[in-house]
Design a protein around this motif. Structure first.
Motif, short mmCIF file in Angstrom:
data_model
loop_
_atom_site.label_atom_id
_atom_site.label_comp_id
_atom_site.label_asym_id
_atom_site.label_seq_id
_atom_site.Cartn_x
_atom_site.Cartn_y
_atom_site.Cartn_z
N UNK A 180 0.86 -1.19 0.00
CA UNK A 180 0.00 0.00 0.00
C UNK A 180 0.89 1.23 0.00
N UNK A 181 0.27 2.38 -0.26
CA UNK A 181 0.96 3.64 -0.15
C UNK A 181 0.59 4.35 1.14
N UNK A 182 1.39 5.34 1.50
CA UNK A 182 1.09 6.19 2.66
C UNK A 182 0.85 7.61 2.17
N UNK A 183 -0.08 8.29 2.82
CA UNK A 183 -0.46 9.65 2.41
C UNK A 183 -1.00 10.40 3.61
N UNK A 184 -1.52 11.61 3.37
CA UNK A 184 -2.07 12.40 4.47
C UNK A 184 -3.56 12.16 4.67
N UNK A 185 -4.19 11.36 3.80
CA UNK A 185 -5.58 10.98 3.97
C UNK A 185 -5.75 9.53 3.53
N UNK A 186 -6.63 8.83 4.23
CA UNK A 186 -6.91 7.46 3.85
C UNK A 186 -7.84 7.44 2.65
N UNK A 187 -7.59 6.53 1.70
CA UNK A 187 -8.44 6.43 0.52
C UNK A 187 -7.70 5.67 -0.56
N UNK B 226 -2.95 4.89 3.06
CA UNK B 226 -3.31 5.01 4.47
C UNK B 226 -2.49 6.10 5.13
N UNK B 227 -3.02 6.67 6.17
CA UNK B 227 -2.26 7.54 7.04
C UNK B 227 -1.46 6.66 8.00
N UNK B 228 -0.19 6.94 8.14
CA UNK B 228 0.62 6.14 9.05
C UNK B 228 0.08 6.25 10.48
N UNK B 229 -0.43 7.42 10.84
CA UNK B 229 -1.00 7.59 12.18
C UNK B 229 -2.11 6.59 12.43
N UNK B 230 -2.92 6.31 11.42
CA UNK B 230 -4.00 5.34 11.58
C UNK B 230 -3.50 3.92 11.73
N UNK B 231 -2.38 3.61 11.07
CA UNK B 231 -1.82 2.26 11.15
C UNK B 231 -1.10 2.03 12.47
N UNK B 232 -0.33 3.03 12.90
CA UNK B 232 0.38 2.90 14.18
C UNK B 232 -0.61 2.94 15.34
N UNK B 233 -1.60 3.82 15.26
CA UNK B 233 -2.59 3.90 16.33
C UNK B 233 -3.66 2.84 16.28
N UNK C 88 9.41 9.46 -4.37
CA UNK C 88 9.33 10.15 -5.65
C UNK C 88 8.46 11.42 -5.60
N UNK C 89 8.75 12.29 -4.66
CA UNK C 89 8.06 13.58 -4.59
C UNK C 89 6.84 13.63 -3.70
N UNK C 90 6.48 12.50 -3.10
CA UNK C 90 5.26 12.41 -2.26
C UNK C 90 5.61 12.51 -0.77
N UNK C 91 6.82 13.01 -0.48
CA UNK C 91 7.32 12.98 0.90
C UNK C 91 6.44 13.74 1.88
N UNK C 92 5.99 14.92 1.49
CA UNK C 92 5.19 15.73 2.41
C UNK C 92 3.88 15.03 2.78
N UNK C 93 3.26 14.37 1.83
CA UNK C 93 2.03 13.64 2.12
C UNK C 93 2.26 12.56 3.16
N UNK C 94 3.38 11.84 3.03
CA UNK C 94 3.70 10.78 4.00
C UNK C 94 3.91 11.39 5.39
N UNK C 95 4.68 12.46 5.47
CA UNK C 95 4.98 13.07 6.77
C UNK C 95 3.72 13.66 7.42
N UNK C 96 2.88 14.31 6.63
CA UNK C 96 1.66 14.88 7.20
C UNK C 96 0.74 13.79 7.72
N UNK C 97 0.72 12.65 7.06
CA UNK C 97 -0.09 11.54 7.54
C UNK C 97 0.51 10.82 8.73
#
Length: 259
Positions: free
Chosen positions: A119-126, A162-169, A192-201
């Motif tokens: 899966x990918x990680x982002x700032x919103x689940x979807x 997924x948001x990493x916060x949701x997976x860890x929590x 590949x340029x999606x770093x901010x989305x991962x960190x915000x999530x």
């Protein structure tokens, strides 16, 4: 018009990826010597052998938990797991790369040690469109990045994020694949340029656990087009990290961030 150095670079990338297809097809694995130790891989080259981020991560305790976001074929996850009790959770949305990570991990006897999440990680689940590139490492959630250096988009796939916060929590479970993700001692990000989305999530996880962050920053130009500068992306990353009280040591494209 494409200048001669750029043309040669494109030919080199095309040759490299065709060679990789061949080594995986024929099952040719070779030892790769890295700053974190030697492991076996079906990749024809060893691009992260002297990676400064890999060297920093290898200084983690042998029982540390590392999240490898954008694990590709395991160039970080495998040497960091080998010979240790580290827990490695690898996130890789590109199916071809994930399959190759499994093959490389199995070759090193680590298929049961590396927890792969496709899966990918982002700032919103979807879900997000994922652009699978003919140069597999260029595959990204951004079409321009998937077409760098003369690559083409081989397919567009809708992949879960997924948001990493949701997976860890645990708040994204049980819909999220696998067990809840343990609190990390370190997070490596190469997306590949999606770093901010991962960190915000991962904001709550980062604020609570203060993991070491190793971020490969894809800056400069997008899609190989020098007229389209994306330096603002790096500035936004610096601002986000400063706002979260992280000191950044820039080692070329690799940023080592300590809170």
């Amino acid at each position: 018009m494409i200048d001669v150095p750029s043309r040669l670079e494109r030919v080199g990338f095309r040759t490299l990826y065709r060679l990789a297809d061949l080594t995986y097809a024929l099952g040719i694995a070779t030892p790769k010597r890295t700053v974190a130790g030697t492991y076996w891989s079906y990749e024809p080259t060893n691009p992260h052998g002297d990676d400064p981020g890999l060297a920093v991560l290898d200084r983690l305790p042998d029982d540390a938990t590392l999240l490898d976001v954008g694990a590709h074929v395991g160039e970080h996850a495998i040497p960091l797991a080998a010979g240790t009790d580290r827990r490695i959770v690898a996130f890789e949305p590109n199916g071809e790369s994930a399959d190759r990570l499994v093959r490389n991990a199995t070759r090193n006897g680590l298929d049961e040690r590396i927890d792969l999440r496709r899966v990918g990680l982002a700032d919103e689940r979807g879900s997000l469109p994922f652009y699978r590139s003919t140069f597999s490492k260029c595959s990204a959630f951004d079409r321009d990045r998937a077409t760098r250096w003369g690559a083409r988009v081989a397919a567009v796939e809708e992949v879960p994020v997924y948001r990493l916060d949701g997976l860890v929590g645990g708040t994204d479970s049980p819909a999220a694949p696998g067990d809840p993700v343990p609190p990390p001692d370190a997070i490596k990000v190469d997306v590949e340029g999606h770093e901010l989305g991962v960190l915000r999530g991962a904001e709550a996880t980062i604020r609570t656990h203060r993991p070491l962050l190793v971020v490969e920053v894809h800056d400069g130009t997008a899609g190989g087009d020098p007229s389209r500068n994306v330096g603002d992306h790096a500035d936004a990353l610096r601002t986000w990290l400063a706002d979260h009280d992280y000191d950044v040591e820039e080692r070329g494209d690799v940023w080592v961030c300590r809170g």
